[in-house]
Design a protein around this motif. Structure first.
Motif, PDB file in Angstrom:
ATOM      1  N   PHE A 145       0.850  -1.177   0.155  1.00 19.08           N
ATOM      2  CA  PHE A 145       0.247   0.008  -0.075  1.00 19.08           C
ATOM      3  C   PHE A 145       0.780   1.267  -0.128  1.00 19.08           C
ATOM      4  O   PHE A 145       0.507   2.097  -0.727  1.00 19.08           O
ATOM      5  CB  PHE A 145      -0.825   0.041   1.253  1.00 19.08           C
ATOM      6  N   VAL A 146       1.897   1.207   0.757  1.00 18.64           N
ATOM      7  CA  VAL A 146       2.834   2.746   0.785  1.00 18.64           C
ATOM      8  C   VAL A 146       3.581   2.683  -0.539  1.00 18.64           C
ATOM      9  O   VAL A 146       3.505   3.676  -1.132  1.00 18.64           O
ATOM     10  CB  VAL A 146       3.830   2.212   1.835  1.00 18.64           C
ATOM     11  N   ALA A 147       4.007   1.454  -1.081  1.00 16.67           N
ATOM     12  CA  ALA A 147       4.606   1.709  -2.535  1.00 16.67           C
ATOM     13  C   ALA A 147       3.456   2.162  -3.450  1.00 16.67           C
ATOM     14  O   ALA A 147       3.790   2.947  -4.387  1.00 16.67           O
ATOM     15  CB  ALA A 147       5.027   0.274  -3.037  1.00 16.67           C
ATOM     16  N   ARG A 148       2.302   1.676  -3.338  1.00 21.76           N
ATOM     17  CA  ARG A 148       1.163   1.970  -4.233  1.00 21.76           C
ATOM     18  C   ARG A 148       0.923   3.657  -4.300  1.00 21.76           C
ATOM     19  O   ARG A 148       0.875   4.306  -4.981  1.00 21.76           O
ATOM     20  CB  ARG A 148       0.042   1.365  -4.142  1.00 21.76           C
ATOM     21  N   LYS A 149       0.784   4.166  -2.883  1.00 22.15           N
ATOM     22  CA  LYS A 149       0.805   5.605  -2.597  1.00 22.15           C
ATOM     23  C   LYS A 149       1.750   6.535  -3.210  1.00 22.15           C
ATOM     24  O   LYS A 149       1.691   7.577  -3.761  1.00 22.15           O
ATOM     25  CB  LYS A 149       0.486   5.906  -0.910  1.00 22.15           C
ATOM     26  N   PHE A 181       2.716  10.599   0.676  1.00 24.36           N
ATOM     27  CA  PHE A 181       1.428  10.929  -0.261  1.00 24.36           C
ATOM     28  C   PHE A 181       0.130  10.096   0.446  1.00 24.36           C
ATOM     29  O   PHE A 181      -0.614   9.343  -0.231  1.00 24.36           O
ATOM     30  CB  PHE A 181       1.438  10.694  -1.568  1.00 24.36           C
ATOM     31  N   TRP A 182       0.008  10.417   1.707  1.00 24.00           N
ATOM     32  CA  TRP A 182      -1.414   9.853   2.227  1.00 24.00           C
ATOM     33  C   TRP A 182      -2.462  10.434   1.363  1.00 24.00           C
ATOM     34  O   TRP A 182      -3.282   9.534   1.015  1.00 24.00           O
ATOM     35  CB  TRP A 182      -1.423  10.234   3.733  1.00 24.00           C
ATOM     36  N   VAL A 183      -2.509  11.634   1.052  1.00 23.72           N
ATOM     37  CA  VAL A 183      -3.411  12.159   0.130  1.00 23.72           C
ATOM     38  C   VAL A 183      -2.508  13.035  -0.807  1.00 23.72           C
ATOM     39  O   VAL A 183      -1.277  13.648  -0.572  1.00 23.72           O
ATOM     40  CB  VAL A 183      -4.614  13.160   0.726  1.00 23.72           C
ATOM     41  N   PHE A 184      -2.899  13.379  -2.006  1.00 18.72           N
ATOM     42  CA  PHE A 184      -2.128  14.393  -2.800  1.00 18.72           C
ATOM     43  C   PHE A 184      -3.004  15.840  -3.054  1.00 18.72           C
ATOM     44  O   PHE A 184      -3.997  15.867  -3.463  1.00 18.72           O
ATOM     45  CB  PHE A 184      -2.060  13.962  -4.496  1.00 18.72           C
TER      46      PHE A 184
END
Length: 378
Positions: A244-248, A279-282
């Motif tokens: 998930f972190v890599a995806r974000k 990038f929790w949010v952009f």
């Protein structure tokens, strides 16, 4: 409509929740709760985890567990979710606000010492949106003035500061597992600490402060328990945290590259000298040259079927706190600008590349020459 957030629940979530239902263990007594506490604490290099029903409860439990008293002052950012200030105020403590750094949008650590008084007892660190607060600076100030450190790492599970996990700093830390977080339990949160006595106190406070005999109470506690169903989701989600972190980060880097030619948008850095953006949010902040504010940009994107969210509204401008007589006449210009000119675009875990490209097209059309005038009064 492209949603601003949609979680991914295609791992072991169904299997573990079904296990709860089949076994009958659906309450907070079930085995997934202890497993989730142990595994998440290990992930962020803490000795003790105390699972609770949501992130707000985690903050309230942390402050109560530390034993802060009415009148104690707590340094904290004005640019954050209201839960942070509410937890301080409900304890009878006094939130002392600090403005934001214009580059990272986190609390400006250079302003901390100027806000310390003889009543200051703690500093609440809140990592915002993608980059952590400078924890070296926090540690220096805390040691110098004997302050407790409360670390709200709700948006930073999987992030590090100089290689050390966010959530592993200070006296106590908290996480939220709301559906827009890196891992979700639907609702849910956790308090973490290395202090065995503090952990035991938080566990007691979480569960109504039962004494050695059930239904006998010498202190008022809370019912902040997490259910086994929630914890089952958390265990399944935690198994995929690295993915998930890599995806974000991939999404954040793609957005940054595709929007890099828009001088009218200010975006968070890809990295600092102590962390790579998670990038929790952009998010983006409209440059001062843009003749409208974030509310107008969001309305225009909404008309193009692109969901967005505003940035946090500063604590010193919250009507509920003004009505309580707090923060009168206080101004924090960086946070005020972020609130009025900042917003974030779809960046949920389930977002697809084709959807991101549609978002980018809509954002670029928003700032084309033909669309650069406001469509309504701001």
């Amino acid at each position: 409509m492209i949603p601003v957030n949609e979680p991914l629940l295609d791992g072991n979530e169904r299997r573990y929740v079904t296990e709860c239902i089949d076994s009958g263990w659906i309450s907070s007594e079930g085995p997934f709760v202890e497993r989730f506490e142990r595994e998440l604490a290990g992930r962020v290099e803490r000795r003790h985890g105390i699972a609770v029903c949501n992130g707000t409860a985690a903050l309230e439990l942390a402050i109560a567990g530390l034993g802060l008293q009415p009148g104690d002052e707590v340094l904290m950012p004005t640019f954050t979710i209201i839960s942070c200030a509410a937890a301080v105020i409900r304890r009878g403590c006094v939130p002392v606000l600090v403005d934001s750094d214009s580059k990272t949008w986190n609390m400006d650590v250079n302003q901390l010492e100027g806000r310390i008084t003889p009543k200051t007892r703690a500093v609440m660190v809140v990592h915002i949106y993608g980059l952590p607060v400078d924890m070296d600076a926090i540690a220096r100030v805390a040691r110098k003035h004997g302050l407790l450190v409360i670390e709200d790492a709700s948006q930073m599970l999987g992030q590090t500061f100089r290689g050390q996990p966010c959530g592993s700093f200070g006296d106590i830390s908290t996480f939220s597992f709301y559906p827009n977080k890196h891992i979700t339990t639907g609702e849910g949160g956790m308090v973490l600490t290395n202090d065995e006595g503090l952990a035991a106190r938080c566990r007691s406070l979480r569960n109504l402060c039962f004494s050695s005999r059930r239904f006998i109470h010498e202190e008022l506690g809370y019912n902040f328990r997490m259910s086994n169903l929630q914890a089952a989701l958390g265990v399944a989600q935690l198994e995929r945290l690295d993915e998930f972190v890599a995806r974000k980060r991939q999404m954040g880097n793609l957005y940054s590259r595709l929007l890099s030619d828009l001088d009218c948008l200010e975006m968070m850095p890809l990295s600092t000298n102590y962390a790579e953006n998670i990038f929790w949010v952009f998010g983006a902040v409209l440059h001062d040259s843009v003749p409208f504010e974030a509310s107008e940009a969001m309305a225009r994107l909404g008309s193009r079927q692109i969901a967005t969210r505003p940035f946090f509204w500063p604590m010193h401008e919250q009507p509920v706190f003004r009505n309580m007589g707090l923060f009168g006449g206080e101004r924090y210009p960086v946070a005020e600008r972020l609130a009025r000119r900042g917003f974030y675009i779809p960046s949920g875990m389930a977002l697809q590349k084709a959807q991101m490209e549609m978002v980018v097209t809509a954002v670029k059309e928003l700032f084309s020459a033909d669309n650069y005038q406001p469509t309504r009064a701001i």
